[in-house]
Design a protein around this motif. Sequence first.
Motif, PDB file in Angstrom:
ATOM      1  N   THR A  44       0.849  -1.184   0.000  1.00  0.00           N
ATOM      2  CA  THR A  44       0.000   0.000   0.000  1.00  0.00           C
ATOM      3  C   THR A  44       0.886   1.237   0.000  1.00  0.00           C
ATOM      4  O   THR A  44       2.044   1.183   0.411  1.00  0.00           O
ATOM      5  CB  THR A  44      -0.932   0.030   1.226  1.00  0.00           C
ATOM      6  N   HIS A 233      -4.011   2.798 -12.540  1.00  0.00           N
ATOM      7  CA  HIS A 233      -5.116   3.695 -12.151  1.00  0.00           C
ATOM      8  C   HIS A 233      -6.220   3.477 -13.175  1.00  0.00           C
ATOM      9  O   HIS A 233      -6.224   4.110 -14.242  1.00  0.00           O
ATOM     10  CB  HIS A 233      -4.648   5.147 -12.166  1.00  0.00           C
ATOM     11  N   ASP A 264      -5.702   1.337  -8.188  1.00  0.00           N
ATOM     12  CA  ASP A 264      -7.008   1.773  -7.688  1.00  0.00           C
ATOM     13  C   ASP A 264      -7.985   1.719  -8.853  1.00  0.00           C
ATOM     14  O   ASP A 264      -7.585   1.826 -10.015  1.00  0.00           O
ATOM     15  CB  ASP A 264      -6.985   3.163  -7.020  1.00  0.00           C
ATOM     16  N   GLU A 266     -11.284   3.559 -10.046  1.00  0.00           N
ATOM     17  CA  GLU A 266     -12.111   4.728  -9.791  1.00  0.00           C
ATOM     18  C   GLU A 266     -13.572   4.465 -10.173  1.00  0.00           C
ATOM     19  O   GLU A 266     -13.836   3.814 -11.179  1.00  0.00           O
ATOM     20  CB  GLU A 266     -11.543   5.870 -10.625  1.00  0.00           C
ATOM     21  N   PHE A 327      -1.546  -1.185  -3.687  1.00  0.00           N
ATOM     22  CA  PHE A 327      -2.722  -0.303  -3.779  1.00  0.00           C
ATOM     23  C   PHE A 327      -2.288   1.126  -3.473  1.00  0.00           C
ATOM     24  O   PHE A 327      -1.463   1.351  -2.585  1.00  0.00           O
ATOM     25  CB  PHE A 327      -3.783  -0.744  -2.770  1.00  0.00           C
ATOM     26  N   ASP A 332     -10.460   4.224   1.289  1.00  0.00           N
ATOM     27  CA  ASP A 332     -11.111   5.174   0.380  1.00  0.00           C
ATOM     28  C   ASP A 332     -10.968   6.633   0.834  1.00  0.00           C
ATOM     29  O   ASP A 332     -10.860   7.541   0.013  1.00  0.00           O
ATOM     30  CB  ASP A 332     -12.606   4.841   0.259  1.00  0.00           C
ATOM     31  N   SER A 335      -7.690   8.129  -0.384  1.00  0.00           N
ATOM     32  CA  SER A 335      -7.314   8.076  -1.807  1.00  0.00           C
ATOM     33  C   SER A 335      -7.166   9.459  -2.450  1.00  0.00           C
ATOM     34  O   SER A 335      -7.999  10.347  -2.266  1.00  0.00           O
ATOM     35  CB  SER A 335      -8.368   7.283  -2.577  1.00  0.00           C
ATOM     36  N   PRO A 349     -12.274   3.879  -4.504  1.00  0.00           N
ATOM     37  CA  PRO A 349     -11.485   3.034  -5.416  1.00  0.00           C
ATOM     38  C   PRO A 349     -10.733   1.863  -4.785  1.00  0.00           C
ATOM     39  O   PRO A 349     -10.134   1.080  -5.511  1.00  0.00           O
ATOM     40  CB  PRO A 349     -10.460   4.036  -5.969  1.00  0.00           C
ATOM     41  N   LEU A 350     -10.746   1.736  -3.460  1.00  0.00           N
ATOM     42  CA  LEU A 350      -9.848   0.772  -2.811  1.00  0.00           C
ATOM     43  C   LEU A 350     -10.621  -0.376  -2.167  1.00  0.00           C
ATOM     44  O   LEU A 350     -11.836  -0.490  -2.345  1.00  0.00           O
ATOM     45  CB  LEU A 350      -8.973   1.512  -1.785  1.00  0.00           C
TER      46      LEU A 350
END
Length: 371
Positions: A44, A233, A264, A266, A327, A332, A335, A349-350
């Motif tokens: 992460t 992404h 991530d 979106e 990640f 979230d 982010s 997104p997570l």
Amino acid sequence: MKITRFYLSIIALPAILNCTAQKKVAPLLPVLKDVFWNDFSVGTALSALQIEGRDHKADSLVKKQFNVLTPENSMKSMFLQPEWGKFDFRIGDRLTDYAAKNNMQVVGHTLIWHSQLPAYAQTIRSKDSLQAFFNNHIRTVAAHYDKKVLGWDVVNEALNEDGTMRPSIFQRLLGDDFVTEAFRLAQEASPNSELYYNDYNNEQPAKRAGAIRLIKKIQGAGVRIDGVGIQGHWHIGKVPFDDIEKSILEYSALGIKVMFTELDIEVLPRNFTGAEVNQRMRNTNDTALNPYTAGLPDSVQKQLADDYAQLFRLFLKHRDKISRITFWGVNDGQSWLNGWPVPGRTNYPLLFDRNYQPKPAYYAVIATKQQ
Ligand code: XIL
């Protein structure tokens, strides 16, 4: 100990999935790093606040779930060398100490990038000055963190979408060879770190072809490159699975590791792809751009889980070629996609929600190991 935890996670999985379906509290959460222990490391990105230990909930989640950490911003040149020749390693050192204490690894992000440069470097106009900054930055930073980081994103985002060289300050003043030179300097200063080229959209055919040319050029010069990072992404419902698979195959055929470095997915509307941090969307007051402030509808939550599951099935299929999945953020709420490319949105997104709780996407990812 890790192996034991892995088996506990797997044995407990059906019970956990069942509990979640009934909306009970899970008695034992399977953890990402253990579930994928034999496949790839799971990482992460940490914000400066998190590195400084000021986000306690994130801290316990990070220690439990991940085994490799990337500083989201703290090792970019604007933070490491805020004034010409004056380095500030405090937050970066805190991260490497924390990782060592907790049996985790660190990926340095990033030595050479046209964005988030210190202000004085952005205004450099002469080749000699930029060369001095370039050499000194790479040598000093790479040497400082040698043996403390697993690897470096040596160069970030050197390519245009069509695979040609991006006309960044480095390309314009130092020429196309700046990428090879960055790797050469990093290799000298940090012989114990892996060296990566990192970009977004480099799973797309034209940009991928450009990245392959770049990697071959580095290799052809006798300079070491250990891996390629695909930032990852992506957008819900539009994850480019076929291109991702082709990229894994083509990049690993070059004899280097493939990693997904800033993953991530979106869920909010956007009118362009990729992750150019200087790009913004217009009409940012349009409320249609921020539709889920009250929560994510179940249908979107499910689609997100399905996309993540399909992605991880692909990752597992090619686990022998993939070394790491990172990640871009812990949950979230953290982010960067809440603030980019439209400020002040509520994005999802997570795998962990704003309360640091696992989302359906989390369970879907874990479940890919059982299929
Ligand atoms: C982003 C960070 O997440 C933000 O906090 C910052 O404001 C801008 O940069 N590609 C990269 C990352 O390589 O460094 C970027 O991180 C996201 C896109």
